[in-house]
Design a protein around this motif. Structure first.
Motif, PDB file in Angstrom:
ATOM      1  N   PRO A  83       0.792  -1.231   0.000  1.00  0.00           N
ATOM      2  CA  PRO A  83       0.000   0.000   0.000  1.00  0.00           C
ATOM      3  C   PRO A  83       0.824   1.282   0.000  1.00  0.00           C
ATOM      4  O   PRO A  83       0.302   2.341  -0.372  1.00  0.00           O
ATOM      5  N   GLY A  84       2.105   1.236   0.420  1.00  0.00           N
ATOM      6  CA  GLY A  84       2.810   2.499   0.583  1.00  0.00           C
ATOM      7  C   GLY A  84       4.271   2.524   0.195  1.00  0.00           C
ATOM      8  O   GLY A  84       4.879   3.600   0.188  1.00  0.00           O
ATOM      9  N   VAL A  85       4.856   1.377  -0.113  1.00  0.00           N
ATOM     10  CA  VAL A  85       6.278   1.336  -0.440  1.00  0.00           C
ATOM     11  C   VAL A  85       6.494   0.411  -1.637  1.00  0.00           C
ATOM     12  O   VAL A  85       5.738  -0.539  -1.828  1.00  0.00           O
ATOM     13  N   MET A  86       7.506   0.686  -2.420  1.00  0.00           N
ATOM     14  CA  MET A  86       7.780  -0.129  -3.595  1.00  0.00           C
ATOM     15  C   MET A  86       8.162  -1.544  -3.166  1.00  0.00           C
ATOM     16  O   MET A  86       8.981  -1.719  -2.267  1.00  0.00           O
ATOM     17  N   PRO A  87       7.574  -2.573  -3.776  1.00  0.00           N
ATOM     18  CA  PRO A  87       7.972  -3.946  -3.422  1.00  0.00           C
ATOM     19  C   PRO A  87       9.477  -4.145  -3.621  1.00  0.00           C
ATOM     20  O   PRO A  87      10.078  -3.603  -4.558  1.00  0.00           O
ATOM     21  N   GLY A  88      10.081  -4.903  -2.725  1.00  0.00           N
ATOM     22  CA  GLY A  88      11.525  -5.085  -2.744  1.00  0.00           C
ATOM     23  C   GLY A  88      12.060  -5.570  -4.071  1.00  0.00           C
ATOM     24  O   GLY A  88      13.152  -5.173  -4.499  1.00  0.00           O
ATOM     25  N   ALA A 122      -0.459   5.499  -4.060  1.00  0.00           N
ATOM     26  CA  ALA A 122       0.370   6.177  -3.054  1.00  0.00           C
ATOM     27  C   ALA A 122       1.830   5.746  -3.135  1.00  0.00           C
ATOM     28  O   ALA A 122       2.737   6.533  -2.821  1.00  0.00           O
ATOM     29  N   VAL A 123       2.085   4.506  -3.564  1.00  0.00           N
ATOM     30  CA  VAL A 123       3.463   4.035  -3.709  1.00  0.00           C
ATOM     31  C   VAL A 123       4.219   4.894  -4.712  1.00  0.00           C
ATOM     32  O   VAL A 123       5.413   5.179  -4.549  1.00  0.00           O
ATOM     33  N   LEU A 124       3.527   5.331  -5.763  1.00  0.00           N
ATOM     34  CA  LEU A 124       4.151   6.139  -6.807  1.00  0.00           C
ATOM     35  C   LEU A 124       4.425   7.563  -6.336  1.00  0.00           C
ATOM     36  O   LEU A 124       5.285   8.248  -6.901  1.00  0.00           O
ATOM     37  N   ARG A 125       3.689   8.001  -5.330  1.00  0.00           N
ATOM     38  CA  ARG A 125       3.769   9.400  -4.902  1.00  0.00           C
ATOM     39  C   ARG A 125       4.510   9.586  -3.579  1.00  0.00           C
ATOM     40  O   ARG A 125       4.843  10.716  -3.220  1.00  0.00           O
ATOM     41  N   PRO A 156     -14.384  -1.603  -3.282  1.00  0.00           N
ATOM     42  CA  PRO A 156     -15.075  -2.606  -2.481  1.00  0.00           C
ATOM     43  C   PRO A 156     -14.177  -3.162  -1.374  1.00  0.00           C
ATOM     44  O   PRO A 156     -14.665  -3.750  -0.415  1.00  0.00           O
ATOM     45  N   MET A 157     -12.838  -2.986  -1.503  1.00  0.00           N
ATOM     46  CA  MET A 157     -11.887  -3.441  -0.484  1.00  0.00           C
ATOM     47  C   MET A 157     -11.005  -2.262  -0.080  1.00  0.00           C
ATOM     48  O   MET A 157     -10.433  -1.581  -0.917  1.00  0.00           O
ATOM     49  N   TRP A 158     -10.929  -2.018   1.208  1.00  0.00           N
ATOM     50  CA  TRP A 158     -10.141  -0.916   1.741  1.00  0.00           C
ATOM     51  C   TRP A 158      -8.643  -1.260   1.694  1.00  0.00           C
ATOM     52  O   TRP A 158      -8.274  -2.426   1.584  1.00  0.00           O
ATOM     53  N   PRO A 159      -7.764  -0.267   1.778  1.00  0.00           N
ATOM     54  CA  PRO A 159      -6.333  -0.573   1.855  1.00  0.00           C
ATOM     55  C   PRO A 159      -6.031  -1.348   3.131  1.00  0.00           C
ATOM     56  O   PRO A 159      -6.539  -1.025   4.206  1.00  0.00           O
ATOM     57  N   VAL A 160      -5.236  -2.388   3.009  1.00  0.00           N
ATOM     58  CA  VAL A 160      -4.861  -3.208   4.167  1.00  0.00           C
ATOM     59  C   VAL A 160      -3.339  -3.214   4.287  1.00  0.00           C
ATOM     60  O   VAL A 160      -2.638  -2.546   3.525  1.00  0.00           O
ATOM     61  N   GLU A 161      -2.831  -3.953   5.260  1.00  0.00           N
ATOM     62  CA  GLU A 161      -1.387  -4.060   5.415  1.00  0.00           C
ATOM     63  C   GLU A 161      -0.763  -4.770   4.211  1.00  0.00           C
ATOM     64  O   GLU A 161      -1.415  -5.589   3.564  1.00  0.00           O
ATOM     65  N   GLY A 162       0.471  -4.436   3.899  1.00  0.00           N
ATOM     66  CA  GLY A 162       1.152  -5.123   2.815  1.00  0.00           C
ATOM     67  C   GLY A 162       1.361  -6.590   3.142  1.00  0.00           C
ATOM     68  O   GLY A 162       1.603  -6.951   4.296  1.00  0.00           O
ATOM     69  N   PHE A 163       1.266  -7.443   2.130  1.00  0.00           N
ATOM     70  CA  PHE A 163       1.484  -8.876   2.357  1.00  0.00           C
ATOM     71  C   PHE A 163       1.985  -9.534   1.081  1.00  0.00           C
ATOM     72  O   PHE A 163       1.738  -9.051  -0.027  1.00  0.00           O
TER      73      PHE A 163
END
Length: 282
Positions: A121-126, A179-182, A219-226
Motif C-alpha cells: 500500500p505504501g512502499v515499492m515492493p523489494g 500512493a506508492v508512486l507518490r 469494495p476493499m479498503w487498503p490493508v497491510e502489505g502482504f
C-alpha cells in the motif's frame, strides 16, 4: 503470559495446547496430576492448556512422558512448536546481524517459490526497488531502529535478489496503491529513477503489475502489505515484527483479499500513464 500479538500465532498456540490437553484426557489424568508428574506448579499446567505458555522441547517431552505418549508423538509436537516459534519474529532480533544479512536470509525460501502474489500500500515492493531507493529506505530503517547502518551493502543485496525476476521460472502478480508512486523515498532524482525502473520491469513476461488509483471505487479498503508465497504461506511485516501465516483458512483469506484488490487495479497502458504522471509531478 498474555496472548500473542499475532492472532495467527495465538491460534496455532491454542491448537497445540488442545492436542496436549487431549493427551492428558486420553491418559485419564487431571491437570494437577500432570503438573506433579512434570514437577511443575499447577498454574503452569493451566497456562499450557490455555495456550498462554510458550513451550520448550523439554516441556513437551515431560508432558508426553507424563501422559504415556510415545516418542513419535512428542517429536511431532516439538516440530509443530518450533514452526510456531518462527512464525513471529521481532525485527530487532532479526536485524542484529545487520540489514545486509537480513536481505540474504529470505533468498532460499524465495528460490523455492514459483508464484508470488504481492500487495503493497505504501512502499515499492523489494523486487522492484532500485539501489538508490533501497539505500534511502534501508538507511531510514537503520536510523529508526538505531542499528549500525550497512545501507549501501544491504541495498546491493536487495537489488541482487531481483535476478529471480529474470529466471523465467517464476511469476509475480503485484498490486500497489497509487500512493506508492507518490510517496517520496529519497530525493526527486532517486524517485524518478525508481519510477522509470518500474516502467521497465512491468514489461517483463514474468511480471503482472496493477496499480489501484486514488480515484478507484473501492469494495476493499487498503490493508497491510502482504506477500503470498505459492499457495500455502503468507508473509507480512508490521512495524515491530515479521509474521508468517500458514494456517489454511488465513492463507485463503489473504488470497481472497488479493483477488479483491486486483479487481480494482488498472494494468498495462493505463498503469503506465499513472507512473508517467508521477514522474512528471516530480
Amino acid at each position: 503470559m498474555a496472548k500473542h500479538p499475532s492472532s495467527s500465532v495465538q491460534q496455532a498456540r491454542e491448537d497445540l495446547a488442545a492436542q496436549l490437553r487431549e493427551l492428558r484426557l486420553d491418559a485419564g489424568l487431571s491437570a494437577r496430576e500432570v503438573a506433579a508428574l512434570c514437577g511443575w506448579h499447577e498454574s503452569k499446567c493451566s497456562r499450557v492448556q490455555s495456550g498462554h505458555q510458550a513451550l520448550t522441547d523439554a516441556d513437551i517431552r515431560a508432558w508426553c512422558a507424563a501422559c504415556g505418549a510415545d516418542e513419535r508423538v512428542a517429536a511431532g509436537l516439538i516440530s509443530q512448536n518450533r514452526q510456531l516459534g518462527s512464525a513471529y519474529v521481532e525485527w530487532q532480533r532479526m536485524q542484529r546481524g545487520g540489514l545486509k544479512r537480513l536481505q540474504e536470509t529470505v533468498i532460499p525460501l524465495w528460490e523455492l517459490t514459483s508464484a508470488f502474489r504481492i500487495y503493497e500500500p505504501g512502499v515499492m515492493p523489494g523486487f522492484f526497488q532500485t539501489q538508490g531507493y533501497a539505500a534511502a529506505l534501508l538507511g531510514r530503517i537503520a536510523a529508526f531502529f538505531a542499528i549500525p547502518s550497512d545501507g549501501d551493502e544491504a541495498a546491493a543485496a536487495r537489488v541482487e535478489r531481483q535476478r529471480l525476476l529474470y529466471s523465467g521460472q517464476r511469476r509475480f502478480a503485484v498490486v500497489i496503491e497509487e500512493a506508492v508512486l507518490r510517496t517520496r523515498i529519497g530525493d526527486a532524482e532517486v524517485m524518478a529513477g525508481q519510477l522509470g525502473h518500474l516502467l521497465d520491469v512491468m514489461s517483463l513476461p514474468s511480471v503482472s503489475l496493477g496499480v489501484i488509483p486514488f480515484t478507484a471505487d473501492r469494495p476493499m479498503w487498503p490493508v497491510e502489505g502482504f506477500w503470498i508465497l505459492g499457495d500455502d504461506q503468507v508473509v507480512l511485516e508490521t512495524v515491530s515484527a515479521k509474521i508468517t501465516v500458514q494456517q489454511a483458512s488465513e492463507v485463503d483469506l489473504y488470497a481472497r483479499t488479493f483477488a479483491e484488490l486486483s479487481s480494482m487495479a488498472i494494468h498495462g497502458a493505463a498503469a503506465r500513464q499513472l507512473i508517467t504522471a508521477a514522474i512528471t509531478a516530480l
